[in-house]
Design a protein around this motif. Structure first.
Motif, PDB file in Angstrom:
ATOM      1  N   ALA A  10       0.831  -1.207   0.000  1.00 48.21           N
ATOM      2  CA  ALA A  10       0.000   0.000   0.000  1.00 48.21           C
ATOM      3  C   ALA A  10       0.861   1.252   0.000  1.00 48.21           C
ATOM      4  N   GLU A  11       1.928   1.249   0.786  1.00 49.64           N
ATOM      5  CA  GLU A  11       2.822   2.420   0.835  1.00 49.64           C
ATOM      6  C   GLU A  11       3.524   2.647  -0.495  1.00 49.64           C
ATOM      7  N   LEU A  12       3.770   1.551  -1.223  1.00 46.12           N
ATOM      8  CA  LEU A  12       4.405   1.666  -2.537  1.00 46.12           C
ATOM      9  C   LEU A  12       3.405   2.025  -3.633  1.00 46.12           C
ATOM     10  N   GLY A  13       2.119   2.011  -3.295  1.00 49.18           N
ATOM     11  CA  GLY A  13       1.092   2.310  -4.284  1.00 49.18           C
ATOM     12  C   GLY A  13       0.870   1.198  -5.289  1.00 49.18           C
ATOM     13  N   ILE A  14       1.149  -0.035  -4.889  1.00 51.29           N
ATOM     14  CA  ILE A  14       1.021  -1.187  -5.783  1.00 51.29           C
ATOM     15  C   ILE A  14      -0.324  -1.860  -5.560  1.00 51.29           C
ATOM     16  N   GLU A  15      -0.997  -2.180  -6.642  1.00 46.27           N
ATOM     17  CA  GLU A  15      -2.293  -2.862  -6.605  1.00 46.27           C
ATOM     18  C   GLU A  15      -2.118  -4.274  -6.033  1.00 46.27           C
ATOM     19  N   VAL A  52       1.953  -5.091 -10.880  1.00 48.08           N
ATOM     20  CA  VAL A  52       2.529  -3.857 -11.402  1.00 48.08           C
ATOM     21  C   VAL A  52       2.337  -3.898 -12.917  1.00 48.08           C
ATOM     22  N   ARG A  53       1.455  -3.040 -13.427  1.00 54.77           N
ATOM     23  CA  ARG A  53       1.147  -2.998 -14.864  1.00 54.77           C
ATOM     24  C   ARG A  53       1.940  -1.867 -15.506  1.00 54.77           C
ATOM     25  N   ASN A  54       2.582  -2.206 -16.630  1.00 52.42           N
ATOM     26  CA  ASN A  54       3.419  -1.198 -17.282  1.00 52.42           C
ATOM     27  C   ASN A  54       3.368  -1.372 -18.800  1.00 52.42           C
ATOM     28  N   GLY A  55       2.168  -1.245 -19.342  1.00 48.99           N
ATOM     29  CA  GLY A  55       2.015  -1.289 -20.781  1.00 48.99           C
ATOM     30  C   GLY A  55       2.003  -2.698 -21.347  1.00 48.99           C
ATOM     31  N   GLU A  56       2.164  -2.760 -22.687  1.00 53.36           N
ATOM     32  CA  GLU A  56       2.125  -4.036 -23.386  1.00 53.36           C
ATOM     33  C   GLU A  56       3.403  -4.837 -23.111  1.00 53.36           C
ATOM     34  N   GLY A  57       3.236  -6.161 -23.138  1.00 55.20           N
ATOM     35  CA  GLY A  57       4.409  -7.010 -22.950  1.00 55.20           C
ATOM     36  C   GLY A  57       4.068  -8.271 -22.191  1.00 55.20           C
ATOM     37  N   PRO A  58       5.058  -9.105 -21.932  1.00 57.31           N
ATOM     38  CA  PRO A  58       4.839 -10.373 -21.252  1.00 57.31           C
ATOM     39  C   PRO A  58       4.366 -10.184 -19.816  1.00 57.31           C
ATOM     40  N   VAL A  59       3.788 -11.251 -19.292  1.00 59.60           N
ATOM     41  CA  VAL A  59       3.386 -11.283 -17.887  1.00 59.60           C
ATOM     42  C   VAL A  59       4.332 -12.219 -17.150  1.00 59.60           C
ATOM     43  N   ALA A 108       8.941  -1.212  -9.704  1.00 58.12           N
ATOM     44  CA  ALA A 108       7.893  -0.190  -9.780  1.00 58.12           C
ATOM     45  C   ALA A 108       8.475   1.213  -9.916  1.00 58.12           C
ATOM     46  N   SER A 109       9.698   1.409  -9.464  1.00 58.50           N
ATOM     47  CA  SER A 109      10.316   2.740  -9.523  1.00 58.50           C
ATOM     48  C   SER A 109      11.154   2.938 -10.785  1.00 58.50           C
ATOM     49  N   ALA A 110      11.232   1.903 -11.638  1.00 60.84           N
ATOM     50  CA  ALA A 110      12.052   2.008 -12.855  1.00 60.84           C
ATOM     51  C   ALA A 110      11.279   1.495 -14.052  1.00 60.84           C
ATOM     52  N   THR A 111      10.042   1.952 -14.193  1.00 58.49           N
ATOM     53  CA  THR A 111       9.183   1.442 -15.258  1.00 58.49           C
ATOM     54  C   THR A 111       9.628   1.909 -16.646  1.00 58.49           C
ATOM     55  N   ASP A 112      10.594   2.846 -16.719  1.00 61.92           N
ATOM     56  CA  ASP A 112      11.110   3.264 -18.015  1.00 61.92           C
ATOM     57  C   ASP A 112      12.079   2.245 -18.594  1.00 61.92           C
ATOM     58  N   THR A 113      12.442   1.215 -17.808  1.00 58.58           N
ATOM     59  CA  THR A 113      13.430   0.231 -18.263  1.00 58.58           C
ATOM     60  C   THR A 113      12.791  -1.084 -18.709  1.00 58.58           C
ATOM     61  N   TRP A 114      11.469  -1.206 -18.603  1.00 55.41           N
ATOM     62  CA  TRP A 114      10.806  -2.452 -18.993  1.00 55.41           C
ATOM     63  C   TRP A 114       9.345  -2.179 -19.314  1.00 55.41           C
ATOM     64  N   SER A 115       8.709  -3.130 -19.983  1.00 55.78           N
ATOM     65  CA  SER A 115       7.275  -3.041 -20.194  1.00 55.78           C
ATOM     66  C   SER A 115       6.675  -4.436 -20.096  1.00 55.78           C
ATOM     67  N   GLY A 116       5.408  -4.465 -19.723  1.00 53.66           N
ATOM     68  CA  GLY A 116       4.720  -5.728 -19.476  1.00 53.66           C
ATOM     69  C   GLY A 116       4.020  -5.674 -18.136  1.00 53.66           C
ATOM     70  N   THR A 117       3.860  -6.818 -17.521  1.00 53.70           N
ATOM     71  CA  THR A 117       3.155  -6.905 -16.243  1.00 53.70           C
ATOM     72  C   THR A 117       3.906  -7.846 -15.309  1.00 53.70           C
ATOM     73  N   VAL A 118       4.098  -7.406 -14.077  1.00 49.55           N
ATOM     74  CA  VAL A 118       4.691  -8.240 -13.031  1.00 49.55           C
ATOM     75  C   VAL A 118       3.607  -8.581 -12.025  1.00 49.55           C
ATOM     76  N   VAL A 119       3.438  -9.860 -11.753  1.00 50.75           N
ATOM     77  CA  VAL A 119       2.536 -10.323 -10.697  1.00 50.75           C
ATOM     78  C   VAL A 119       3.401 -10.952  -9.615  1.00 50.75           C
ATOM     79  N   ALA A 120       3.313 -10.411  -8.405  1.00 48.37           N
ATOM     80  CA  ALA A 120       4.058 -10.939  -7.269  1.00 48.37           C
ATOM     81  C   ALA A 120       3.123 -11.764  -6.399  1.00 48.37           C
ATOM     82  N   VAL A 121       3.487 -13.008  -6.173  1.00 47.59           N
ATOM     83  CA  VAL A 121       2.651 -13.927  -5.397  1.00 47.59           C
ATOM     84  C   VAL A 121       3.337 -14.200  -4.063  1.00 47.59           C
ATOM     85  N   PHE A 122       2.691 -13.793  -2.986  1.00 46.48           N
ATOM     86  CA  PHE A 122       3.161 -14.088  -1.625  1.00 46.48           C
ATOM     87  C   PHE A 122       2.322 -15.256  -1.121  1.00 46.48           C
TER      88      PHE A 122
END
Length: 404
Positions: free
Chosen positions: A34-39, A53-60, A117-131
């Motif tokens: 929540a503090e990082l603003g991540i869904e 973390v969604r960042n445009g088109e690309g792999p998941v 999440a702080s360097a979204t200019d270096t990649w595109s796609g979607t990251v799903v983190a599973v805890f």
């Protein structure tokens, strides 16, 4: 915001929780997300969390960390050692420790998410983190899948995960193909006939039956499995009786079985069942034993092409020779359920947590087995640095390798 990863790790280490009881741990994760603003969404598979973390088109790309501790009394002597206690599934009050490094797994994944999440200019796609909860019960991944995690979140193109292990800190251990063994957890109930300890002839003693069964089970690997093959038959728990002068009516054994593939699984399971039933018959048991499968875990199989690609990426990031082939681990994992159910590649690697100088000294003295505590040991205590940093870096490198 920048997460203080050392403070996060120390907090998690001090407050371990047993499988499917990771409410405080999940709360810590949720607060940082929540503090990082991540869904994110909580309560998946009881106590699991998935973040996106969604960042445009690309792999998941899915990144996974497990969260649960173990019923182990910590003996590390660390200033931040756990003194926590919990209630196990049988209702027993037990000590709890992060004796397998899941606290580091959570720390590294949160650190990696912050970086990505702080360097979204270096990649595109979607990251799903599973805890994920309840890896130690072999049930957490299936619980999250049953709760719809593959349908409620972007489906993966690849699943990635890592595990801290007794290698020198800074080292990455990964291999193509079978990285970790398949396993089954069995509960065997041997049914005898109880009675007075002074009249054993009027009973069918399940304690003796259990003792004979345990000893005979040890001959399966030593005498019935090809020495060139891999198999493990461990009796990790034995329970019978409540008083010294009462012969009980039953005894219970808890077994852990390991093998590299399904064919070996079928062979070893058949041999275990044969031994258990034969020893009961030899003891004159009136009723056959009951054999319950508590959980089954598939082998952790790394995709050949994805592993080769990631190995090169690790070499580029960390230097030639950083990556080693650790061989197949006879431990088991449930991370592969995510990749299997989604029908996508998996790469699961290990990263070292031992002070390199300590490891080198133990290696030179041929004392690795005695001087370097392994996962599940009450003395398991990864060195904080550079273990934390390498765990974060490895996840970031791996995620970027498979993102656009």
């Amino acid at each position: 915001m920048t997460i203080d990863l050392e403070a996060l790790y120390v907090d998690l280490h001090r407050h371990p929780e047993l499988s499917f009881q990771e409410t405080r741990t999940a709360g810590v994760v949720a607060r940082h997300l929540a503090e990082l603003g991540i869904e994110f969404e909580e309560g998946i598979g009881r106590t699991g969390i998935a973040a996106v973390v969604r960042n445009g088109e690309g792999p998941v790309v899915w990144l996974r960390a497990d969260m649960d501790g173990l019923p182990v009394r910590e003996l590390t002597g660390l200033e931040y050692a756990s003194t926590a206690r919990g209630t196990d599934p049988a209702g027993n009050d037990v000590p709890v420790m992060h004796a397998c490094g899941h606290d580091l797994h959570v720390t590294a994944l949160l650190g990696a998410l912050e970086r990505l999440a702080s360097a979204t200019d270096t990649w595109s796609g979607t990251v799903v983190a599973v805890f994920q909860p309840a890896e130690e019960h072999g049930a957490g991944a299936r619980a999250m899948i049953a709760d719809g995690v593959l349908d409620r979140f972007p489906r993966p193109d690849i699943v990635l995960g890592q595990h801290v292990t007794p290698l020198p800190a800074g080292t990455i251990g990964v291999r193509s193909g079978t990285q970790m063994a398949a396993s089954d957890a069995l509960t065997v109930t041997l049914l005898g006939r109880g009675g007075h300890g002074s009249r054993p002839h009027a009973t069918i003693d399940p304690v003796v039956m259990a003792a004979a069964t345990v000893m005979r089970l040890q001959t399966i690997v030593s005498r019935e499995v090809d020495p060139r093959d891999v198999a493990v038959v461990t009796v990790g728990s034995i329970h019978a009786g409540l008083k010294h002068n009462i012969i009980p009516a039953e005894a219970r054994l808890e077994l852990s079985l390991r093998y590299p593939d399904d064919a070996a699984r079928e062979r070893v399971l058949a041999k275990v069942e044969r031994v258990v039933r034969a020893e009961a018959a030899a003891s004159g048991a009136d009723e056959p034993p009951v054999i319950d499968v508590d959980h089954t875990l598939p082998p952790t199989i790394n995709d050949v092409h994805a592993t080769a690609r990631l190995t090169l990426a690790f070499d580029r990031a960390f230097g030639e020779g950083t990556v080693v082939d650790p061989g197949m681990f006879t431990g088991s994992e449930d991370v592969s359920w995510f990749a299997r159910e989604a029908g996508v590649p998996l790469v699961f690697w290990f990263w070292g947590g031992v002070d390199p100088a300590v490891y080198a000294a133990a290696l030179a003295a041929d004392r690795i087995a005695s001087d370097i505590p392994t996962n599940h040991s009450p003395y398991f205590a990864p060195v904080l640095h550079p273990t934390i940093e390498r765990g974060v870096d490895a996840l970031v490198v791996a995620a970027r390798e498979f993102l656009a």
